[in-house]
Design a protein around this motif. Structure first.
Motif, PDB file in Angstrom:
ATOM      1  N   ALA A  57      61.403 -20.041 -38.300  1.00 27.92           N
ATOM      2  CA  ALA A  57      62.105 -19.917 -39.580  1.00 27.92           C
ATOM      3  C   ALA A  57      63.445 -19.192 -39.434  1.00 27.92           C
ATOM      4  N   GLU A  58      63.642 -18.509 -38.313  1.00 21.73           N
ATOM      5  CA  GLU A  58      64.894 -17.797 -38.061  1.00 21.73           C
ATOM      6  C   GLU A  58      65.943 -18.701 -37.415  1.00 21.73           C
ATOM      7  N   TYR A 100      70.877 -23.291 -34.030  1.00 23.35           N
ATOM      8  CA  TYR A 100      71.629 -22.057 -34.237  1.00 23.35           C
ATOM      9  C   TYR A 100      70.704 -21.004 -34.838  1.00 23.35           C
ATOM     10  N   SER A 101      70.961 -19.765 -34.466  1.00 19.58           N
ATOM     11  CA  SER A 101      70.239 -18.645 -35.048  1.00 19.58           C
ATOM     12  C   SER A 101      70.777 -18.432 -36.460  1.00 19.58           C
ATOM     13  N   LYS A 102      69.896 -18.182 -37.392  1.00 22.61           N
ATOM     14  CA  LYS A 102      70.337 -17.937 -38.765  1.00 22.61           C
ATOM     15  C   LYS A 102      71.021 -16.581 -38.904  1.00 22.61           C
ATOM     16  N   GLY A 105      62.520 -30.287 -37.533  1.00 29.34           N
ATOM     17  CA  GLY A 105      62.459 -28.835 -37.632  1.00 29.34           C
ATOM     18  C   GLY A 105      62.745 -28.189 -36.293  1.00 29.34           C
ATOM     19  N   VAL A 106      62.348 -26.922 -36.211  1.00 27.01           N
ATOM     20  CA  VAL A 106      62.556 -26.126 -35.003  1.00 27.01           C
ATOM     21  C   VAL A 106      61.213 -25.551 -34.586  1.00 27.01           C
ATOM     22  N   LYS A 107      60.986 -25.478 -33.289  1.00 26.78           N
ATOM     23  CA  LYS A 107      59.789 -24.818 -32.772  1.00 26.78           C
ATOM     24  C   LYS A 107      60.212 -23.864 -31.660  1.00 26.78           C
ATOM     25  N   CYS A 108      59.399 -22.868 -31.411  1.00 27.00           N
ATOM     26  CA  CYS A 108      59.657 -21.904 -30.342  1.00 27.00           C
ATOM     27  C   CYS A 108      58.749 -22.240 -29.161  1.00 27.00           C
ATOM     28  N   VAL A 109      59.356 -22.429 -28.003  1.00 27.02           N
ATOM     29  CA  VAL A 109      58.619 -22.720 -26.783  1.00 27.02           C
ATOM     30  C   VAL A 109      59.114 -21.755 -25.706  1.00 27.02           C
ATOM     31  N   ASP A 110      58.216 -20.925 -25.198  1.00 27.63           N
ATOM     32  CA  ASP A 110      58.570 -19.930 -24.182  1.00 27.63           C
ATOM     33  C   ASP A 110      59.738 -19.056 -24.637  1.00 27.63           C
ATOM     34  N   ASN A 111      59.707 -18.636 -25.903  1.00 22.18           N
ATOM     35  CA  ASN A 111      60.734 -17.772 -26.509  1.00 22.18           C
ATOM     36  C   ASN A 111      62.109 -18.426 -26.606  1.00 22.18           C
TER      37      ASN A 111
END
Length: 137
Positions: A55-56, A76-78, A120-126
């Motif tokens: 979500a960030e 991009y980072s929000k 959307g966006v997902k986090c994989v290995d930070n």
């Protein structure tokens, strides 16, 4: 009379500062394009911020490359201001169009019918990654 002189000076300064320099070499133009791209990536924080909460993160259209693996979108980072990022992308795309025309470069990709639009966006290995789940082609 001083006001008129100032207005003419300001107008000529704007005209000269906005004109493209056709005396640049292909290498200089390409280096500037790379610098603009690096500025976009740096500002997006995609390579410097870790991802633990999708979500960030957001994504925005970078180029008209619908056939690419990312569909032309970047993450991009929000924490970055979207309007500033979009302005940087606009500058990159304007310079890219300019040098493509100036040097007769062809488009990045051939025409295609596939349009990869991230879901959307997902986090994989930070690290943030674009998600293309539930995308119909």
């Amino acid at each position: 009379m001083k006001k008129l002189s100032f207005i003419l000076f300001a107008a000529s300064l704007i005209c000269f500062s906005c004109s493209n320099d056709d005396s640049t070499t292909q290498e200089e133009d390409t280096a500037k394009l790379e610098s603009l791209y690096n500025d976009v990536i740096t500002y997006s924080k995609v390579n410097t911020e870790s991802c633990s909460n999708p979500a960030e993160w957001g994504f925005v259209k970078m180029t008209d490359s619908p056939c690419s693996a990312t569909g032309g979108y970047i993450l991009y980072s929000k924490k970055a201001t979207l309007s500033v990022l979009e302005k940087k992308i606009e500058q990159y795309n304007a310079h890219k169009a300019y040098i493509n025309k100036k040097w007769g470069f062809l488009a990045d990709t051939p025409p295609c019918t596939q349009h990869n639009i991230p879901s959307g966006v997902k986090c994989v290995d930070n690290k943030p990654q674009l998600s293309f789940e539930n995308v119909l082609h």
